[in-house]
Design a protein around this motif. Sequence first.
Motif, PDB file in Angstrom:
ATOM      1  N   ALA A 191     113.293  24.985  80.228  1.00  0.00           N
ATOM      2  CA  ALA A 191     114.304  25.060  81.290  1.00  0.00           C
ATOM      3  C   ALA A 191     113.704  25.615  82.574  1.00  0.00           C
ATOM      4  O   ALA A 191     114.122  25.238  83.674  1.00  0.00           O
ATOM      5  CB  ALA A 191     115.480  25.926  80.833  1.00  0.00           C
ATOM      6  N   ASN A 192     112.717  26.516  82.461  1.00  0.00           N
ATOM      7  CA  ASN A 192     112.067  27.061  83.652  1.00  0.00           C
ATOM      8  C   ASN A 192     111.408  25.958  84.459  1.00  0.00           C
ATOM      9  O   ASN A 192     111.541  25.900  85.696  1.00  0.00           O
ATOM     10  CB  ASN A 192     111.014  28.090  83.252  1.00  0.00           C
ATOM     11  CG  ASN A 192     111.590  29.334  82.612  1.00  0.00           C
ATOM     12  OD1 ASN A 192     112.166  29.272  81.532  1.00  0.00           O
ATOM     13  ND2 ASN A 192     111.432  30.479  83.252  1.00  0.00           N
ATOM     14  N   PHE A 193     110.689  25.063  83.769  1.00  0.00           N
ATOM     15  CA  PHE A 193     109.967  24.001  84.465  1.00  0.00           C
ATOM     16  C   PHE A 193     110.929  22.985  85.072  1.00  0.00           C
ATOM     17  O   PHE A 193     110.703  22.485  86.179  1.00  0.00           O
ATOM     18  CB  PHE A 193     109.011  23.302  83.494  1.00  0.00           C
ATOM     19  CG  PHE A 193     107.936  24.192  82.958  1.00  0.00           C
ATOM     20  CD1 PHE A 193     106.884  24.596  83.768  1.00  0.00           C
ATOM     21  CD2 PHE A 193     107.960  24.631  81.651  1.00  0.00           C
ATOM     22  CE1 PHE A 193     105.880  25.419  83.284  1.00  0.00           C
ATOM     23  CE2 PHE A 193     106.969  25.451  81.150  1.00  0.00           C
ATOM     24  CZ  PHE A 193     105.922  25.855  81.969  1.00  0.00           C
ATOM     25  N   VAL A 194     112.002  22.672  84.358  1.00  0.00           N
ATOM     26  CA  VAL A 194     112.980  21.723  84.888  1.00  0.00           C
ATOM     27  C   VAL A 194     113.684  22.311  86.108  1.00  0.00           C
ATOM     28  O   VAL A 194     113.909  21.620  87.102  1.00  0.00           O
ATOM     29  CB  VAL A 194     113.986  21.323  83.796  1.00  0.00           C
ATOM     30  CG1 VAL A 194     115.115  20.479  84.383  1.00  0.00           C
ATOM     31  CG2 VAL A 194     113.282  20.545  82.690  1.00  0.00           C
ATOM     32  N   ALA A 195     114.027  23.599  86.044  1.00  0.00           N
ATOM     33  CA  ALA A 195     114.680  24.245  87.182  1.00  0.00           C
ATOM     34  C   ALA A 195     113.795  24.201  88.427  1.00  0.00           C
ATOM     35  O   ALA A 195     114.300  24.099  89.553  1.00  0.00           O
ATOM     36  CB  ALA A 195     115.035  25.683  86.840  1.00  0.00           C
ATOM     37  N   ALA A 196     112.487  24.260  88.220  1.00  0.00           N
ATOM     38  CA  ALA A 196     111.564  24.233  89.357  1.00  0.00           C
ATOM     39  C   ALA A 196     111.597  22.914  90.108  1.00  0.00           C
ATOM     40  O   ALA A 196     111.159  22.844  91.255  1.00  0.00           O
ATOM     41  CB  ALA A 196     110.140  24.528  88.880  1.00  0.00           C
ATOM     42  N   THR A 197     112.133  21.858  89.483  1.00  0.00           N
ATOM     43  CA  THR A 197     112.259  20.567  90.167  1.00  0.00           C
ATOM     44  C   THR A 197     113.480  20.536  91.080  1.00  0.00           C
ATOM     45  O   THR A 197     113.667  19.560  91.818  1.00  0.00           O
ATOM     46  CB  THR A 197     112.375  19.411  89.152  1.00  0.00           C
ATOM     47  OG1 THR A 197     113.636  19.501  88.465  1.00  0.00           O
ATOM     48  CG2 THR A 197     111.238  19.453  88.145  1.00  0.00           C
ATOM     49  N   GLY A 198     114.320  21.563  91.021  1.00  0.00           N
ATOM     50  CA  GLY A 198     115.528  21.604  91.838  1.00  0.00           C
ATOM     51  C   GLY A 198     116.765  21.065  91.158  1.00  0.00           C
ATOM     52  O   GLY A 198     117.836  21.004  91.764  1.00  0.00           O
ATOM     53  N   VAL A 199     116.640  20.679  89.883  1.00  0.00           N
ATOM     54  CA  VAL A 199     117.782  20.154  89.128  1.00  0.00           C
ATOM     55  C   VAL A 199     118.576  21.317  88.532  1.00  0.00           C
ATOM     56  O   VAL A 199     117.983  22.229  87.953  1.00  0.00           O
ATOM     57  CB  VAL A 199     117.294  19.218  88.005  1.00  0.00           C
ATOM     58  CG1 VAL A 199     118.455  18.752  87.132  1.00  0.00           C
ATOM     59  CG2 VAL A 199     116.574  18.022  88.595  1.00  0.00           C
ATOM     60  N   PRO A 200     119.905  21.311  88.638  1.00  0.00           N
ATOM     61  CA  PRO A 200     120.702  22.345  87.977  1.00  0.00           C
ATOM     62  C   PRO A 200     120.493  22.316  86.467  1.00  0.00           C
ATOM     63  O   PRO A 200     120.531  21.242  85.853  1.00  0.00           O
ATOM     64  CB  PRO A 200     122.145  21.978  88.343  1.00  0.00           C
ATOM     65  CG  PRO A 200     122.025  21.162  89.586  1.00  0.00           C
ATOM     66  CD  PRO A 200     120.740  20.400  89.432  1.00  0.00           C
ATOM     67  N   VAL A 201     120.266  23.479  85.864  1.00  0.00           N
ATOM     68  CA  VAL A 201     119.932  23.572  84.445  1.00  0.00           C
ATOM     69  C   VAL A 201     120.793  24.643  83.788  1.00  0.00           C
ATOM     70  O   VAL A 201     121.082  25.680  84.393  1.00  0.00           O
ATOM     71  CB  VAL A 201     118.446  23.940  84.249  1.00  0.00           C
ATOM     72  CG1 VAL A 201     118.090  23.959  82.761  1.00  0.00           C
ATOM     73  CG2 VAL A 201     117.537  22.988  84.981  1.00  0.00           C
ATOM     74  N   LEU A 202     121.176  24.399  82.540  1.00  0.00           N
ATOM     75  CA  LEU A 202     121.794  25.425  81.706  1.00  0.00           C
ATOM     76  C   LEU A 202     121.094  25.390  80.357  1.00  0.00           C
ATOM     77  O   LEU A 202     120.791  24.327  79.830  1.00  0.00           O
ATOM     78  CB  LEU A 202     123.299  25.179  81.533  1.00  0.00           C
ATOM     79  CG  LEU A 202     124.083  26.278  80.795  1.00  0.00           C
ATOM     80  CD1 LEU A 202     124.001  27.605  81.535  1.00  0.00           C
ATOM     81  CD2 LEU A 202     125.551  25.858  80.642  1.00  0.00           C
ATOM     82  N   ASP A 203     120.854  26.570  79.792  1.00  0.00           N
ATOM     83  CA  ASP A 203     120.031  26.695  78.590  1.00  0.00           C
ATOM     84  C   ASP A 203     120.854  27.322  77.462  1.00  0.00           C
ATOM     85  O   ASP A 203     121.939  27.867  77.675  1.00  0.00           O
ATOM     86  CB  ASP A 203     118.820  27.570  78.915  1.00  0.00           C
ATOM     87  CG  ASP A 203     117.690  27.430  77.916  1.00  0.00           C
ATOM     88  OD1 ASP A 203     117.885  26.792  76.867  1.00  0.00           O
ATOM     89  OD2 ASP A 203     116.603  27.978  78.183  1.00  0.00           O
ATOM     90  N   GLY A 204     120.317  27.222  76.243  1.00  0.00           N
ATOM     91  CA  GLY A 204     120.963  27.845  75.088  1.00  0.00           C
ATOM     92  C   GLY A 204     122.120  27.046  74.526  1.00  0.00           C
ATOM     93  O   GLY A 204     123.019  27.617  73.909  1.00  0.00           O
ATOM     94  N   LEU A 205     122.081  25.736  74.687  1.00  0.00           N
ATOM     95  CA  LEU A 205     123.206  24.895  74.278  1.00  0.00           C
ATOM     96  C   LEU A 205     123.059  24.315  72.879  1.00  0.00           C
ATOM     97  O   LEU A 205     123.835  23.472  72.464  1.00  0.00           O
ATOM     98  CB  LEU A 205     123.418  23.777  75.302  1.00  0.00           C
ATOM     99  CG  LEU A 205     124.095  24.266  76.596  1.00  0.00           C
ATOM    100  CD1 LEU A 205     123.808  23.338  77.758  1.00  0.00           C
ATOM    101  CD2 LEU A 205     125.604  24.403  76.382  1.00  0.00           C
ATOM    102  N   GLY A 206     122.052  24.792  72.125  1.00  0.00           N
ATOM    103  CA  GLY A 206     121.958  24.426  70.723  1.00  0.00           C
ATOM    104  C   GLY A 206     122.914  25.262  69.888  1.00  0.00           C
ATOM    105  O   GLY A 206     123.641  26.115  70.400  1.00  0.00           O
ATOM    106  N   PRO A 207     122.942  25.044  68.579  1.00  0.00           N
ATOM    107  CA  PRO A 207     123.763  25.884  67.706  1.00  0.00           C
ATOM    108  C   PRO A 207     123.304  27.337  67.750  1.00  0.00           C
ATOM    109  O   PRO A 207     122.200  27.653  68.216  1.00  0.00           O
ATOM    110  CB  PRO A 207     123.528  25.274  66.315  1.00  0.00           C
ATOM    111  CG  PRO A 207     123.077  23.875  66.583  1.00  0.00           C
ATOM    112  CD  PRO A 207     122.291  23.940  67.851  1.00  0.00           C
TER     113      PRO A 207
END
Length: 397
Positions: free
Chosen positions: A347-363
Amino acid sequence: MTVSSATVLPPLPVALRERAASLLPQFRDDLRRLVEIDSGSGSADGVDAVGDWCAERLSLLGFDVERIPTPVVAGSGYGGVVVGRKRGRGSRRVLLFAHLDTVFADGTAQARPYREQGGRALGPGVSDDKGGVLAALYAARLLDESGFTDVAELVIALTPDEEVGSPASGPILAAIASGMDAALCLECARENGDLVTARKGVADVRIRIEGRAAHAGVEPHRGRNAAVEAAHLLLDLQGLNGAREGLTVNIGVVSAGERANVVPARAELFGEVRAATLADLDWALASIEERAARPAVDGVSSHVDRMAVCPPLEPEVTAWLFAAAAAVGRQLGVTVAGAATGGVSDANFVAATGVPVLDGLGPIGGDDHSETEWLDLESVPSRLALLAGLVIRVATG
């Protein structure tokens, strides 16, 4: 995992949860299958075996599947990236991403096979991240069965090397994420069910210290002791802890000298810096370089190498997605809270692209990377419904 076209569900979170509950026995069987495949980051064959299984399921769900090989990095080879793409009639593009690799060596799955106890599944990688991988596939199945197509494109990306910092797949994932309207990371939820709304950034640093060797008994005065400078430097860097809120500096490896009767000419410090904001991470790295340029021992010099820098996932990046997840949670009767963590994910790397990210969405899961790693099976239906419902809410605004 077979796909039934006979079941048509309205895209409502409660109905999605009811359907997910009926699929739980299949989820458990699939989880057992994946956990019993060794897929440590360094086991390309094992990672690709999990990827093969996932690619087949994505194809059954109507996704166009691409297998992207990863390059050899620093002499190490990894498995490939699995990407599934499915187009709809909406206007927003949503990315779900998880990782195929675990931290466990070959043979662990046989030595410690999947089992269930007290409503929990246990086994190597059961929550980190094989439960997350399955969450992506089952959320896609729920959306397919509900007839939901109001998304421009739903993309599922599964990477092979997250547990070692994504050296091979990081640029590939960033390219996949580029242009997405939202990205949902399927690391497991925290043990109390919290989503991850912030992650610290981390930078690895190596400091090489050069002095001058001399005979420790005959002419020690001619030496310039690199080990003494390393000791001063280590203590000074330790003093950076807490200088900014949440800032930590840890020198984990110290080495110097070769013989007791020689003033050491060389020393090395290797450690990491973690910070909640990119500004604080940059400040800490600059502070380390500034201190290294001012040696405490005359005649000694130091050089700082920034080995790897992973930017933080900051709350501002996750805010609107977290609000959307909380709204879906209210429909489900589930309290959705957020937490910050010092750990790093893709998620850190994806956020660096400027895309909104939310993490921890697994069970919900816990004790990651240990012999007691677990996944809460009772959380699976609600978490799948939360994930699928969030995709619907993001896609439809």
